[in-house]
Design an enzyme around this catalytic site. Structure first.
Site, PDB file in Angstrom:
ATOM      1  N   GLU A 232       0.812  -1.228   0.000  1.00  0.00           N
ATOM      2  CA  GLU A 232       0.000   0.000   0.000  1.00  0.00           C
ATOM      3  C   GLU A 232       0.843   1.274   0.000  1.00  0.00           C
ATOM      4  O   GLU A 232       0.768   2.080   0.945  1.00  0.00           O
ATOM      5  CB  GLU A 232      -0.939   0.008   1.205  1.00  0.00           C
ATOM      6  CG  GLU A 232      -1.874  -1.189   1.282  1.00  0.00           C
ATOM      7  CD  GLU A 232      -2.939  -1.057   2.365  1.00  0.00           C
ATOM      8  OE1 GLU A 232      -2.839  -0.153   3.208  1.00  0.00           O
ATOM      9  OE2 GLU A 232      -3.884  -1.863   2.351  1.00  0.00           O
TER      10      GLU A 232
ATOM     11  N   GLU B 170      -5.169  -8.737   0.770  1.00  0.00           N
ATOM     12  CA  GLU B 170      -5.812  -8.424   2.059  1.00  0.00           C
ATOM     13  C   GLU B 170      -7.279  -8.140   1.814  1.00  0.00           C
ATOM     14  O   GLU B 170      -7.639  -7.477   0.840  1.00  0.00           O
ATOM     15  CB  GLU B 170      -5.217  -7.170   2.727  1.00  0.00           C
ATOM     16  CG  GLU B 170      -3.893  -7.349   3.394  1.00  0.00           C
ATOM     17  CD  GLU B 170      -3.381  -6.055   4.052  1.00  0.00           C
ATOM     18  OE1 GLU B 170      -4.201  -5.261   4.583  1.00  0.00           O
ATOM     19  OE2 GLU B 170      -2.157  -5.837   4.012  1.00  0.00           O
TER      20      GLU B 170
HETATM   21  C1  BGP Z   1      -4.112  -2.353   5.653  1.00  0.00           C
HETATM   22  C2  BGP Z   1      -2.694  -2.566   6.095  1.00  0.00           C
HETATM   23  C3  BGP Z   1      -2.525  -3.507   7.231  1.00  0.00           C
HETATM   24  C4  BGP Z   1      -3.643  -3.530   8.250  1.00  0.00           C
HETATM   25  C5  BGP Z   1      -5.018  -3.419   7.620  1.00  0.00           C
HETATM   26  C6  BGP Z   1      -6.148  -3.194   8.588  1.00  0.00           C
HETATM   27  O1  BGP Z   1      -4.261  -1.084   5.150  1.00  0.00           O
HETATM   28  O2  BGP Z   1      -1.901  -3.048   5.029  1.00  0.00           O
HETATM   29  O3  BGP Z   1      -1.253  -3.290   7.772  1.00  0.00           O
HETATM   30  O4  BGP Z   1      -3.375  -2.739   9.309  1.00  0.00           O
HETATM   31  O5  BGP Z   1      -5.066  -2.414   6.652  1.00  0.00           O
HETATM   32  O6  BGP Z   1      -6.319  -1.836   8.859  1.00  0.00           O
HETATM   33  P1  BGP Z   1      -6.233  -1.218  10.298  1.00  0.00           P
HETATM   34  O7  BGP Z   1      -5.128  -1.947  10.994  1.00  0.00           O
HETATM   35  O8  BGP Z   1      -5.915   0.222  10.101  1.00  0.00           O
HETATM   36  O9  BGP Z   1      -7.563  -1.428  10.914  1.00  0.00           O
END
Ligand code: BGP
Length: 462
Positions: free
Chosen positions: A168, A366
């Protein structure tokens, strides 16, 4: 389980995490600070419950047992990241042997257990010493990153055949240089554009290094794609606003990493507002000639856009000059994270990649649902009954399946995440895992979704 939705043979079933969010052991065995450790030291109150990144989920100590749990939850593949601040603690120069041993052990253990390792090289975790040199605003840091990447390929590339350059890359631009949710908390569109451009350059340079080594693997990038939907497709101004949001937040990195060029319209727009990044001769060629071989797509939420209706009050250039976010009435929300859930978005991404990006191979790297207070779903056997997560995954997989049936070249589905892990400023507020983590004892317990996920993986569908 009767299987209504069967996925292509060899489909990757698994999860993703990152080094900084799962390893813990932040200040032992030679690791030095990343921007997260530094920021926590400076402003612990910015982190949920004042929980910082130092002890995250203890994978560093428990990797062997944890990898057994990967098996128990059906994984045939798994992504994590190598921490730059662990492997080369000073950013450049000497390699930390303890880190080499650790990552070797993890990779070997995954392979012995028939879990394909997918290794990512940067997950928001700029070493603090590199940030002090200017972070992604500095070309010196771009070169240091490329050298770090090369070192990783040399050390681990005999066994790791799937690499990711970045996770990302737009997020540190947004968080660190526009919207104040990552360090260094700058708000400046011009600097943001420079950071974005240098990240593209770093991506291309590391791909070049990889190709020059002639290893027999693949290198890609993980992008968070947020399909942009206008409030109304009949309103031209809404459509235009959504198009501009798409240029900034999706096409910037998608076009540059897959097609080798930044969209001309985006360049024009930056030029018009005098925020075009500084570049050197040869940069454009380098990006053109070093595109990715496959993509990871993170999908959480769509972006809903309407024409600019609010007054623009910033004194700096921001993408928000061109649009407003739109709260669609009746949208389905994940109230804990504040993100809209829109399952069809995953199908729209399939179509977009198929039609506009040469149908490049990709996998969902993801997707997931962070829920606060999961303790309330623990049953008498101590298991979190997270039926909402199972439904969430199913709903997305149905649309993904349709996308694949129509020809999308999608090779897998990874959930965020394996064991509940630390999240940037949200720490352990929202839980995403197939496996629950008791923060006090570090005990791991497979959730209902973890058992279900294994069945899906075993059946290659559901
Ligand atoms: C994505 C990232 C992850 C993870 C996930 C969940 O953007 O790659 O590292 O954190 O989101 O989001 P958050 O942890 O902000 O709830």
């Amino acid at each position: 389980m009767t299987v209504e939705y069967k996925f292509p043979e060899g489909f990757w079933w698994g999860t993703a995490t990152s080094g900084p969010q799962s390893e813990g052991a932040a200040d032992i065995d030679g690791r030095k600070m990343s921007i997260w450790d530094y920021w926590y030291k400076e402003e612990p109150e910015r982190f949920f419950d004042n929980v910082g990144p130092q002890d995250t989920s203890t994978f560093y100590a428990n990797y062997k047992e944890d990898i057994k749990l990967l098996k128990e939850t059906g994984h045939n593949s798994f992504r994590t990241s190598i921490q730059w601040s662990r492997l080369i603690p000073d950013g450049v120069g000497e390699v930390n042997q303890k880190a080499v041993d650790f990552y070797n052990n993890v990779i070997d253990e995954l392979i012995v257990n028939d879990v394909l390792p997918i290794m990512n090289l940067f997950h928001f975790d700029m070493p603090m010493c590199m940030q002090e040199k200017g972070g992604w605003e500095s070309r010196e840091v771009v070169d240091a990153y490329a050298a770090f990447a090369k070192k990783c390929f040399e050390l681990f590339g005999d066994r790791v055949k799937h690499w990711m350059t970045f996770n990302e890359p737009i997020v540190p631009v947004e968080g660190g240089y526009l919207y104040n949710f990552h360090y260094p908390k700058v708000k400046d569109g011009k600097r943001a554009a420079q950071v974005a451009f240098h990240t593209m350059l770093a991506n291309a340079k590391s791909i070049k290094e990889y190709k020059e080594l002639g290893q027999d693997g693949q290198i890609g990038i993980v992008l968070n794609l947020t399909p942009s939907y206008p409030r109304s497709t009949e309103n031209e101004a809404d459509v235009k606003a959504a198009h501009i949001a798409d240029l900034f937040f999706n096409r910037s990195f998608l076009d540059s990493s897959v097609l080798g060029e930044v969209p001309a319209e985006l360049v024009e727009l930056l030029k018009e507002h005098d925020v075009l990044p500084v570049y050197e001769e040869g940069d454009v060629e380098l990006i053109k000639n070093n595109t990715v071989q496959y993509l990871g797509v993170n999908y959480y939420q769509p972006r809903r856009i309407k024409q600019k209706e609010s007054e623009y009050t910033e004194d700096v250039f921001m993408p928000d000059m061109f649009f407003d976010n739109y709260e669609m009435p009746g949208r389905k929300m994940n109230p804990y994270r504040g993100w809209e859930i829109y399952e069809k978005g995953i199908y729209d991404i399939c179509t977009n990649i198929r039609e506009n990006y040469n149908n490049i191979p990709f996998y969902i790297s993801e997707n997931g649902m962070g829920v606060e207070g999961e303790e309330k779903y623990i049953n008498e056997n101590g298991v979190v009954e997270d039926d909402y997560r199972i439904e969430f995954i199913k709903d997305h997989l149905r649309w993904l399946h349709k996308g694949i049936e129509e020809g999308a070249n999608c090779t897998g589905y990874h959930l965020w995440t394996f064991i509940d892990c630390w999240s940037w400023t949200n720490a352990y507020k929202n839980r995403y895992g197939l496996i629950a983590l008791d923060l006090e004892t570090q005990k791991r317990t497979i959730k209902k979704s973890g058992r279900w996920f294994k069945e899906v993986a075993d059946n290659n569908g559901f």
